[in-house]
Write a protein that holds these residues in place. Structure first.
Motif, mmCIF file in Angstrom:
data_model
loop_
_atom_site.group_PDB
_atom_site.id
_atom_site.type_symbol
_atom_site.label_atom_id
_atom_site.label_comp_id
_atom_site.label_asym_id
_atom_site.label_seq_id
_atom_site.Cartn_x
_atom_site.Cartn_y
_atom_site.Cartn_z
ATOM 1 N N LYS A 185 -34.311 21.190 -18.626
ATOM 2 C CA LYS A 185 -34.224 21.401 -20.064
ATOM 3 C C LYS A 185 -33.725 20.144 -20.762
ATOM 4 C CE LYS A 185 -32.366 25.230 -21.570
ATOM 5 N NZ LYS A 185 -31.339 26.249 -21.902
ATOM 6 N N SER A 186 -32.783 19.445 -20.124
ATOM 7 C CA SER A 186 -32.213 18.254 -20.746
ATOM 8 C C SER A 186 -31.473 17.419 -19.713
ATOM 9 C CB SER A 186 -31.236 18.644 -21.866
ATOM 10 O OG SER A 186 -30.103 19.304 -21.322
ATOM 11 N N VAL A 187 -31.177 16.182 -20.095
ATOM 12 C CA VAL A 187 -30.320 15.307 -19.283
ATOM 13 C C VAL A 187 -29.411 14.540 -20.234
ATOM 14 C CG1 VAL A 187 -32.075 13.481 -19.229
ATOM 15 C CG2 VAL A 187 -30.208 13.456 -17.574
ATOM 16 N N THR A 188 -28.120 14.497 -19.874
ATOM 17 C CA THR A 188 -27.122 13.770 -20.648
ATOM 18 C C THR A 188 -26.478 12.741 -19.727
ATOM 19 O OG1 THR A 188 -26.647 15.748 -21.950
ATOM 20 C CG2 THR A 188 -25.044 13.959 -22.065
ATOM 21 N N GLY A 189 -26.281 11.519 -20.210
ATOM 22 C CA GLY A 189 -25.728 10.489 -19.351
ATOM 23 C C GLY A 189 -24.771 9.565 -20.070
ATOM 24 N N ILE A 190 -23.843 9.001 -19.284
ATOM 25 C CA ILE A 190 -22.886 8.029 -19.800
ATOM 26 C C ILE A 190 -22.729 6.929 -18.765
ATOM 27 C CG2 ILE A 190 -20.904 9.305 -18.869
ATOM 28 C CD1 ILE A 190 -19.328 8.355 -21.351
ATOM 29 N N SER A 191 -22.497 5.702 -19.213
ATOM 30 C CA SER A 191 -22.370 4.592 -18.266
ATOM 31 C C SER A 191 -21.401 3.551 -18.790
ATOM 32 C CB SER A 191 -23.723 3.946 -17.995
ATOM 33 O OG SER A 191 -24.223 3.321 -19.172
ATOM 34 N N ALA A 192 -20.882 2.762 -17.844
ATOM 35 C CA ALA A 192 -20.029 1.631 -18.183
ATOM 36 C C ALA A 192 -20.364 0.502 -17.225
ATOM 37 C CB ALA A 192 -18.556 2.001 -18.070
ATOM 38 N N ALA A 193 -20.484 -0.712 -17.731
ATOM 39 C CA ALA A 193 -20.869 -1.857 -16.898
ATOM 40 C C ALA A 193 -20.005 -3.065 -17.233
ATOM 41 C CB ALA A 193 -22.337 -2.197 -17.110
ATOM 42 N N TYR A 194 -19.756 -3.864 -16.218
ATOM 43 C CA TYR A 194 -19.049 -5.127 -16.424
ATOM 44 C C TYR A 194 -19.833 -6.233 -15.730
ATOM 45 C CZ TYR A 194 -15.590 -8.826 -16.428
ATOM 46 O OH TYR A 194 -14.956 -10.025 -16.607
ATOM 47 N N THR A 195 -20.099 -7.293 -16.448
ATOM 48 C CA THR A 195 -20.866 -8.418 -15.913
ATOM 49 C C THR A 195 -20.070 -9.709 -16.051
ATOM 50 O OG1 THR A 195 -22.947 -7.350 -16.548
ATOM 51 C CG2 THR A 195 -23.027 -9.699 -16.055
ATOM 52 N N ALA A 196 -19.991 -10.441 -14.961
ATOM 53 C CA ALA A 196 -19.347 -11.754 -14.969
ATOM 54 C C ALA A 196 -20.361 -12.784 -14.508
ATOM 55 C CB ALA A 196 -18.113 -11.751 -14.079
ATOM 56 N N ASP A 197 -19.906 -13.965 -14.171
ATOM 57 C CA ASP A 197 -20.801 -15.052 -13.790
ATOM 58 C C ASP A 197 -21.730 -14.684 -12.635
ATOM 59 O OD1 ASP A 197 -20.925 -17.193 -15.352
ATOM 60 O OD2 ASP A 197 -19.460 -18.413 -14.282
ATOM 61 N N LYS A 198 -21.136 -14.252 -11.523
ATOM 62 C CA LYS A 198 -21.921 -14.042 -10.308
ATOM 63 C C LYS A 198 -22.057 -12.579 -9.906
ATOM 64 C CE LYS A 198 -21.092 -18.520 -8.117
ATOM 65 N NZ LYS A 198 -20.674 -19.205 -6.863
ATOM 66 N N TYR A 199 -21.377 -11.684 -10.570
ATOM 67 C CA TYR A 199 -21.444 -10.295 -10.134
ATOM 68 C C TYR A 199 -21.489 -9.333 -11.318
ATOM 69 C CZ TYR A 199 -16.450 -9.843 -11.218
ATOM 70 O OH TYR A 199 -15.237 -9.800 -11.860
ATOM 71 N N SER A 200 -21.904 -8.121 -11.010
ATOM 72 C CA SER A 200 -21.906 -7.047 -12.009
ATOM 73 C C SER A 200 -21.587 -5.723 -11.323
ATOM 74 C CB SER A 200 -23.268 -6.955 -12.713
ATOM 75 O OG SER A 200 -24.266 -6.493 -11.823
ATOM 76 N N VAL A 201 -20.958 -4.830 -12.062
ATOM 77 C CA VAL A 201 -20.647 -3.484 -11.567
ATOM 78 C C VAL A 201 -21.048 -2.493 -12.648
ATOM 79 C CG1 VAL A 201 -18.858 -1.903 -10.773
ATOM 80 C CG2 VAL A 201 -18.715 -4.333 -10.182
ATOM 81 N N THR A 202 -21.782 -1.465 -12.261
ATOM 82 C CA THR A 202 -22.218 -0.437 -13.206
ATOM 83 C C THR A 202 -21.919 0.949 -12.646
ATOM 84 O OG1 THR A 202 -24.040 -1.825 -13.996
ATOM 85 C CG2 THR A 202 -24.144 0.516 -14.535
ATOM 86 N N ALA A 203 -21.267 1.782 -13.441
ATOM 87 C CA ALA A 203 -21.010 3.172 -13.074
ATOM 88 C C ALA A 203 -21.701 4.067 -14.087
ATOM 89 C CB ALA A 203 -19.509 3.459 -13.051
ATOM 90 N N ALA A 204 -22.335 5.133 -13.607
ATOM 91 C CA ALA A 204 -23.043 6.047 -14.507
ATOM 92 C C ALA A 204 -22.887 7.479 -14.012
ATOM 93 C CB ALA A 204 -24.520 5.678 -14.596
ATOM 94 N N TYR A 205 -22.956 8.414 -14.949
ATOM 95 C CA TYR A 205 -22.838 9.836 -14.616
ATOM 96 C C TYR A 205 -23.853 10.607 -15.453
ATOM 97 C CZ TYR A 205 -20.622 14.376 -13.696
ATOM 98 O OH TYR A 205 -20.370 15.668 -13.308
ATOM 99 N N ASP A 206 -24.775 11.300 -14.780
ATOM 100 C CA ASP A 206 -25.819 12.066 -15.455
ATOM 101 C C ASP A 206 -25.663 13.549 -15.161
ATOM 102 O OD1 ASP A 206 -26.848 9.705 -16.326
ATOM 103 O OD2 ASP A 206 -28.568 9.678 -14.968
#
Length: 248
Positions: A129-150
């Motif tokens: 019926k639907s999908v709801t999502g939220i995410s947070a990401a951090y990016t630096a010079d050589k790396y990135s981290v992303t967290a998400a919840y759907d």
């Protein structure tokens, strides 16, 4: 004032603003997948300063029925941080069948599919019926981290819990040509399981990319036939994939 696009095959707004940073593989399905591309779509995006937003209608009126899906999403970026929030409402694709003067509503999958050939309004064989999502990401010079919840909500014909997926992706640039990436995903609710994927990629030139991936689907993911599981059966399964991509 913003950008307006119309096309038979365009980028999905939800994945672009919410889950995009969690997808890093070329050969395996990354868990929690939203549609990377959608068909028969109209998209408007805009924003000011750190805020971006968009609305999208897709799978518009196929078959002459009211089968249009809608997405509303937005992002907020500051420094190396970026936050995303989005919601997609799927048409019920339903037809009432008169069964002994007692109409029964039957639901169908969308004719619009993602890159894996699965209907955009489905997950693990369940009509959504639907999908709801939220995410947070951090990016630096050589790396990135992303967290998400759907959170995916099944249509009313399923007596099933919501499908909840938590995702975490990290990437690290060993050199300008070599990148390491890893993704962890845990799904609970109407279907369950965890999937871990790791990848190393090497790009000797702008046109050429080599990748090697390993993915493990735990016992629950395999037993439940979780979308993205490496195989079906009753035991945890690990798969390997190697490939080359050349852009002409």
């Amino acid at each position: 004032m913003g950008d307006l696009s119309v096309g038979t095959r365009v980028n999905g707004l939800f994945v672009g603003m919410v889950d995009g940073g969690t997808y890093m593989t070329n050969w395996y399905y990354t868990p929690g997948m939203s549609a990377l591309q959608v068909s028969n779509a109209i998209t408007y995006t805009g924003g000011s300063g750190p805020v971006s937003f968009g609305v999208q209608a897709f799978d518009i009126a196929k078959g002459g029925d009211n089968t249009t899906n809608y997405t509303v999403a937005g992002t907020y970026a500051t420094g190396g941080l970026k936050f995303g929030l989005g919601y997609t409402s799927y048409s019920d694709y339903a037809q009432d069948i008169n069964a002994a003067n007692n109409p029964i509503t039957q639901y169908a999958f969308s004719t619009d599919t993602n890159q894996f050939g699965e209907s955009t309004n489905s997950y693990d064989g369940v009509t959504l019926k639907s999908v709801t999502g939220i995410s947070a990401a951090y990016t630096a010079d050589k790396y990135s981290v992303t967290a998400a919840y759907d959170v995916r909500k099944p249509t009313d014909n399923y007596n099933a819990d919501d499908i909840k997926t938590a995702m975490l992706t990290g990437t690290y640039s060993v050199s300008p040509k070599t990148t390491l990436a890893a993704n962890y995903s845990n799904t609970s609710g109407a279907t369950k399981g965890s999937i871990i994927t790791a990848m190393v990629s090497y790009a000797p030139s702008d046109a050429l990319l080599y990748t090697f991936e390993i993915q493990n689907s735990d016992e629950k993911a395999v037993t439940n036939g979780l979308t993205g599981a490496t195989a079906v059966g009753t035991k945890s399964v690990t798969g390997f994939a190697a490939g080359v991509i050349y852009n002409f």
